[in-house]
Design a protein around this motif. Sequence first.
Motif, PDB file in Angstrom:
ATOM      1  N   CYS A  22      21.132 113.631  13.925  1.00 31.09           N
ATOM      2  CA  CYS A  22      20.591 114.640  13.018  1.00 31.09           C
ATOM      3  C   CYS A  22      21.712 115.311  12.223  1.00 31.09           C
ATOM      4  O   CYS A  22      22.828 115.454  12.702  1.00 31.09           O
ATOM      5  CB  CYS A  22      19.836 115.678  13.846  1.00 31.09           C
ATOM      6  SG  CYS A  22      19.042 116.965  12.869  1.00 31.09           S
ATOM      7  N   ASP A  24      22.138 118.294  11.656  1.00 34.40           N
ATOM      8  CA  ASP A  24      22.424 119.636  12.180  1.00 34.40           C
ATOM      9  C   ASP A  24      23.898 119.778  12.572  1.00 34.40           C
ATOM     10  O   ASP A  24      24.342 119.253  13.599  1.00 34.40           O
ATOM     11  CB  ASP A  24      21.501 119.890  13.393  1.00 34.40           C
ATOM     12  CG  ASP A  24      21.542 121.336  13.861  1.00 34.40           C
ATOM     13  OD1 ASP A  24      22.579 122.001  13.658  1.00 34.40           O
ATOM     14  OD2 ASP A  24      20.537 121.793  14.428  1.00 34.40           O
ATOM     15  N   GLY A  50      16.595 114.936  11.671  1.00 38.56           N
ATOM     16  CA  GLY A  50      15.766 114.206  12.622  1.00 38.56           C
ATOM     17  C   GLY A  50      16.458 112.969  13.181  1.00 38.56           C
ATOM     18  O   GLY A  50      16.083 112.464  14.231  1.00 38.56           O
ATOM     19  N   HIS A  89      18.489 115.726  19.627  1.00 36.08           N
ATOM     20  CA  HIS A  89      18.959 116.980  20.208  1.00 36.08           C
ATOM     21  C   HIS A  89      17.836 117.981  20.421  1.00 36.08           C
ATOM     22  O   HIS A  89      16.837 117.996  19.709  1.00 36.08           O
ATOM     23  CB  HIS A  89      20.078 117.592  19.353  1.00 36.08           C
ATOM     24  CG  HIS A  89      19.614 118.171  18.049  1.00 36.08           C
ATOM     25  ND1 HIS A  89      19.249 119.493  17.915  1.00 36.08           N
ATOM     26  CD2 HIS A  89      19.449 117.617  16.827  1.00 36.08           C
ATOM     27  CE1 HIS A  89      18.895 119.716  16.655  1.00 36.08           C
ATOM     28  NE2 HIS A  89      18.992 118.595  15.968  1.00 36.08           N
ATOM     29  N   CYS A  92      15.478 120.540  17.773  1.00 34.84           N
ATOM     30  CA  CYS A  92      15.673 119.935  16.451  1.00 34.84           C
ATOM     31  C   CYS A  92      14.676 120.519  15.428  1.00 34.84           C
ATOM     32  O   CYS A  92      13.464 120.446  15.606  1.00 34.84           O
ATOM     33  CB  CYS A  92      15.508 118.421  16.543  1.00 34.84           C
ATOM     34  SG  CYS A  92      15.823 117.587  14.966  1.00 34.84           S
ATOM     35  N   GLY A  93      15.222 121.055  14.370  1.00 35.61           N
ATOM     36  CA  GLY A  93      14.399 121.675  13.330  1.00 35.61           C
ATOM     37  C   GLY A  93      13.468 120.699  12.633  1.00 35.61           C
ATOM     38  O   GLY A  93      12.378 121.074  12.189  1.00 35.61           O
TER      39      GLY A  93
HETATM   40 ZN   LIG Z   1      17.919 118.230  14.283  1.00 31.69          ZN
END
Ligand SMILES: [Zn+2]
Length: 149
Positions: A22, A24, A50, A89, A92-93
Amino acid sequence: MSKTADGHPFDATHPDALALYCSDGRFTDAVEALLRKLGYPRLDTLTIPGGPALLEMLSSDSASLIALRKSLSFLVVAHHIKHVVLIAHEGCGYYKSRFSYESKDAIEKRQLKDLSSAEGWLQKHHPTAEVAKYYARVHAARVSFEQTT
Ligand SMILES: [Zn+2]
């Protein structure tokens, strides 16, 4: 004083490991540290919100699925990637936004399924690449990685 990074060493050989994870940035350093620990001091990266989720139809959409498969295949073939590390993770947003109605546990289950699905796709299309899957968790401001089966 110069604010550029001029003069950073360049190694012309391609790394043979790739991490798909991801975007992030809170996990970037930890992922690079994991890869070093696994014996891959240098790596190709494929990051997108993602990460491996986008290789699974149910967590992706056709355009993203095609784009990610294409990018992944390009790197594996053109850069002779031998080791692919797939990382999902906690928190995860991407999943939280796409599956906002699901519980934390349901999302985690989905992420683990998606990692397996991504592995399955790789094994089918790039059987010579070895695949490892990890789930990153955060505890007491530390990231730890669990290898998943
Ligand atoms: Zn994420």
